[in-house]
Design a protein around this motif. Sequence first.
Motif, PDB file in Angstrom:
ATOM      1  N   ASN A 250       6.292-102.423  -0.104  1.00 13.25           N
ATOM      2  CA  ASN A 250       6.696-103.255   1.166  1.00 13.25           C
ATOM      3  C   ASN A 250       7.014-104.646   0.786  1.00 13.25           C
ATOM      4  OD1 ASN A 250       7.215-103.159   4.291  1.00 13.25           O
ATOM      5  ND2 ASN A 250       5.719-104.748   4.170  1.00 13.25           N
ATOM      6  N   GLU A 251       5.995-105.364   0.264  1.00 13.75           N
ATOM      7  CA  GLU A 251       6.299-106.746   0.010  1.00 13.75           C
ATOM      8  C   GLU A 251       7.361-106.946  -0.890  1.00 13.75           C
ATOM      9  OE1 GLU A 251       4.143-109.071   1.643  1.00 13.75           O
ATOM     10  OE2 GLU A 251       4.219-106.988   2.720  1.00 13.75           O
ATOM     11  N   ARG A 252       7.397-106.210  -2.085  1.00 14.02           N
ATOM     12  CA  ARG A 252       8.791-106.570  -3.003  1.00 14.02           C
ATOM     13  C   ARG A 252      10.059-106.195  -2.378  1.00 14.02           C
ATOM     14  NH1 ARG A 252      10.021-102.073  -7.965  1.00 14.02           N
ATOM     15  NH2 ARG A 252      12.001-102.811  -8.484  1.00 14.02           N
ATOM     16  N   ILE A 253      10.050-105.302  -1.376  1.00 13.00           N
ATOM     17  CA  ILE A 253      11.415-104.980  -0.629  1.00 13.00           C
ATOM     18  C   ILE A 253      11.670-106.092   0.176  1.00 13.00           C
ATOM     19  CG2 ILE A 253      12.176-103.158   1.281  1.00 13.00           C
ATOM     20  CD1 ILE A 253      10.471-100.942  -0.177  1.00 13.00           C
ATOM     21  N   ARG A 254      10.531-106.595   1.004  1.00 12.03           N
ATOM     22  CA  ARG A 254      10.720-107.646   1.949  1.00 12.03           C
ATOM     23  C   ARG A 254      11.413-108.892   1.271  1.00 12.03           C
ATOM     24  NH1 ARG A 254       5.607-110.593   2.774  1.00 12.03           N
ATOM     25  NH2 ARG A 254       6.455-111.383   0.658  1.00 12.03           N
ATOM     26  N   ASP A 255      10.818-109.255   0.094  1.00  9.12           N
ATOM     27  CA  ASP A 255      11.347-110.320  -0.745  1.00  9.12           C
ATOM     28  C   ASP A 255      12.693-110.261  -1.433  1.00  9.12           C
ATOM     29  OD1 ASP A 255       8.918-111.405  -0.507  1.00  9.12           O
ATOM     30  OD2 ASP A 255       8.104-110.936  -2.623  1.00  9.12           O
ATOM     31  N   GLU A 256      13.115-108.856  -1.746  1.00  7.71           N
ATOM     32  CA  GLU A 256      14.590-108.679  -2.010  1.00  7.71           C
ATOM     33  C   GLU A 256      15.478-108.851  -1.056  1.00  7.71           C
ATOM     34  OE1 GLU A 256      17.318-107.726  -5.057  1.00  7.71           O
ATOM     35  OE2 GLU A 256      15.255-108.152  -5.146  1.00  7.71           O
ATOM     36  N   LEU A 257      15.111-108.308   0.314  1.00 15.09           N
ATOM     37  CA  LEU A 257      16.002-108.421   1.356  1.00 15.09           C
ATOM     38  C   LEU A 257      16.073-109.937   1.745  1.00 15.09           C
ATOM     39  CD1 LEU A 257      14.577-105.449   3.502  1.00 15.09           C
ATOM     40  CD2 LEU A 257      16.481-105.558   2.532  1.00 15.09           C
ATOM     41  N   TRP A 258      15.057-110.709   1.690  1.00 16.39           N
ATOM     42  CA  TRP A 258      15.163-112.159   1.859  1.00 16.39           C
ATOM     43  C   TRP A 258      15.952-112.932   1.010  1.00 16.39           C
ATOM     44  CZ3 TRP A 258       9.361-113.801   2.808  1.00 16.39           C
ATOM     45  CH2 TRP A 258       8.999-113.871   4.228  1.00 16.39           C
ATOM     46  N   SER A 259      16.058-112.422  -0.278  1.00 11.76           N
ATOM     47  CA  SER A 259      16.888-112.951  -1.289  1.00 11.76           C
ATOM     48  C   SER A 259      18.402-112.787  -1.126  1.00 11.76           C
ATOM     49  CB  SER A 259      16.512-112.682  -2.655  1.00 11.76           C
ATOM     50  OG  SER A 259      16.960-111.165  -2.756  1.00 11.76           O
ATOM     51  N   VAL A 260      18.589-111.557  -0.532  1.00 15.07           N
ATOM     52  CA  VAL A 260      19.898-111.269  -0.258  1.00 15.07           C
ATOM     53  C   VAL A 260      20.513-111.924   1.183  1.00 15.07           C
ATOM     54  CG1 VAL A 260      21.415-109.430   0.433  1.00 15.07           C
ATOM     55  CG2 VAL A 260      20.056-109.074  -1.331  1.00 15.07           C
ATOM     56  N   ILE A 261      19.457-111.899   1.953  1.00 17.65           N
ATOM     57  CA  ILE A 261      19.864-112.539   3.573  1.00 17.65           C
ATOM     58  C   ILE A 261      20.278-114.045   3.064  1.00 17.65           C
ATOM     59  CG2 ILE A 261      19.193-113.304   5.657  1.00 17.65           C
ATOM     60  CD1 ILE A 261      17.725-110.832   6.063  1.00 17.65           C
TER      61      ILE A 261
END
Length: 739
Positions: A250-261
């Motif tokens: 979950n944390e890795r997924i959140r960080d990737e989503l943040w980077s794209v946003i």
Amino acid sequence: MRNETARHDITVVGGGLAGVCAAIAAARLGRSVALINNRPVLGGNASSEVRVWVCGATGHGKNHHAREGGIMGELLVENQFRNPDGNPYYWDAVVLDAVRAEPGITLYLNTDVREVDAEGPDEARRITAVTGWMMGSERRIRFESSQFLDCTGDGLIGHLAGAHHRIGRESRAEYDEAWAPETADGITLGSTLLFYTKDAGRPVKFVPPDFAKDITETSIPQRRIIKAGDNGCAYWWIEFGGELDTVHDNERIRDELWSVIYGIWDHIKNSGEFDAANMTLEWVGSVPGKREYRRFLGDYVLHQGDILGQTEFTDRVAFGGWSIDLHPPQGMYATEAGARQLYADGIYHIPYRSLYSVNTENLLFAGRNISASHVAFGSTRVMATCATIGQAAGTAAALCATGDVTPRELPVPELHRALLRQDASLIGLASTDPDDLALRATVTASSALSGLAVEEPDERWPLTADAGLLLPADPDLSGVELLIDADRDTEIVIDLYDPELGQNYVPRRLVGSTTLPVTAGARQWLKTGLEWSPETPRNAFLVIRANDALALHRSDRPTPGVLCFTHVPPRPSDESPQLLREWTDKGLLRRTFCFRAGETAAYSPARVTDGYARPYAGPHMWVSAPLADAPSPWLELAWPEPVALSRIEVIADDDVNEDLINLHHHRTPFDTLPTLLRDYRVEARDTDGNWREIAHVAQNRRRRLTHTPEPLTTSAIRVVVEATNGAASAHIVAVRAYE
């Protein structure tokens, strides 16, 4: 730190819409309920923390008369009044108010359940308690109950209890699902973060954080639509994690989503390709909205064939209607489209056997973790559907707790009676509640809409595409006329179809067809000569074939039970014909083609006691003559002998064809649904034959209203309508009466 023990009849873990509706349903049946949520606000993915808009069976208007009823319907109607602009914090308050209105619910926010006590062999597990930690309050609470509901989405409670479940995709052969992969795997749908923007009214710079991704080095700009002014709904495709473990990563997924946003926003602000100088980021989510993880196994696994075939389960307890909506495992980095969607011809049923565990005898579940295949889950996962499932599961839990039976042992007819009494979302089932004295009454009214006709036009509708006109055939359909213009002498082709299933509003089975000559001229009433006498009342779908020499006329006056459509050719990307996509009411919502269709019984007073509380093969409501012609209409229920009454319910028409939304996906143009009764009074006839007022309602904005006058004995009651919220006639769906 404190150690506590809390004892309730039912423990609901998970405060998303499924858990909220489950808790409210159980509490309304007199059970004590612990509602536990590991976040500070209720609503799950719909909350202000995540801000996913609530989708459901309407499919954003593709399905008709499909908006959820029951508790989910109450939330949507109330939110529409309080929050028509879709403020996420106002929505939080609507949900919280609904929970706090139930004295039987004890709410535990910020409480993370991570321990489960369960016993018994693998084939017959039983939960005895769950334990949670209330963050910020240093309270360790042990919850003991006879029934438990896992509404966590991720399914942690059932998993810790030993309930059988699956993660990932089944093989195509297991349930004969064309959309399943050849070989089973662990792929799931990914998670999403959303963001909001606003116009600051002045230039605003943006300096991207170091973690922002340069999206020009990805496929995103070429494969996805990016616009400066789009709201969060347009960016549902910012999805990642389908090839990972959506819980443990979950944390890795959140960080990737943040980077794209932040990378997308950098692209919008600083690439020079967008008019965004005054735009700024108002909010960026920090809690990934998960789509999929564990799915429990029940006595039945809902699958693709049940959705597309609209299986009429004898134990149906809820319905869905969203498409089978599956996303590529790579999410936002996929080269294919962000979603594949496949629609049934109408809404489908969800069986009770998919809501309880196959091996944990006091565990029910609701939400995205029900017993469904990955493909079927692609439809059932949306939140309004999860909420209706929640009401069904909560109702079942309450009945199990009352009768000291397991969910598997609970008689389905008993569950159906309770759900129908609570105005829950069941389709095609009529109430036969033996306690409802209204079902034994004779019903009359001051007037009823007896003629099917809309004769005053407001705008021409050129027949550049096939047009559809759906009318109730009750008891039959004859004498249909259409108001048309003809630019030259030509002919018109009209087909009459049976939608076949009562919840369908598409042309499925051809009943008859006619081809008629038309002479040049404006505003001609054309007699079609089409007739149909079905064995039972149902809907008739007329298809008026395209002809560039012809035009229909459209009226801006809506008519209950009448729908109009225009045909859109199938898209090249459609893998098979999808009638629901081809027939749209775009430009025709709340409007009607001008027609005449003779007499009808579809709106007769008897419809309020036919047991149906929503449209099904007809509108199923009393509609009075227009108020302008007959003010203060009344509806009367009379018994041959006096009856004792202490509770009377009036079910008003909240127009379930109207696609309401909780957040900002679209704006519905009124705060209170016009079809709802606004002001009315309930009267009882005394022994002298006089009418005495026993209840009065003013400024109503709700569908279901309960009146509890002093116990009385009477031979008749009546509802006298003083005003609607805008509809031309009074609409009443049902009246119920109890000792």
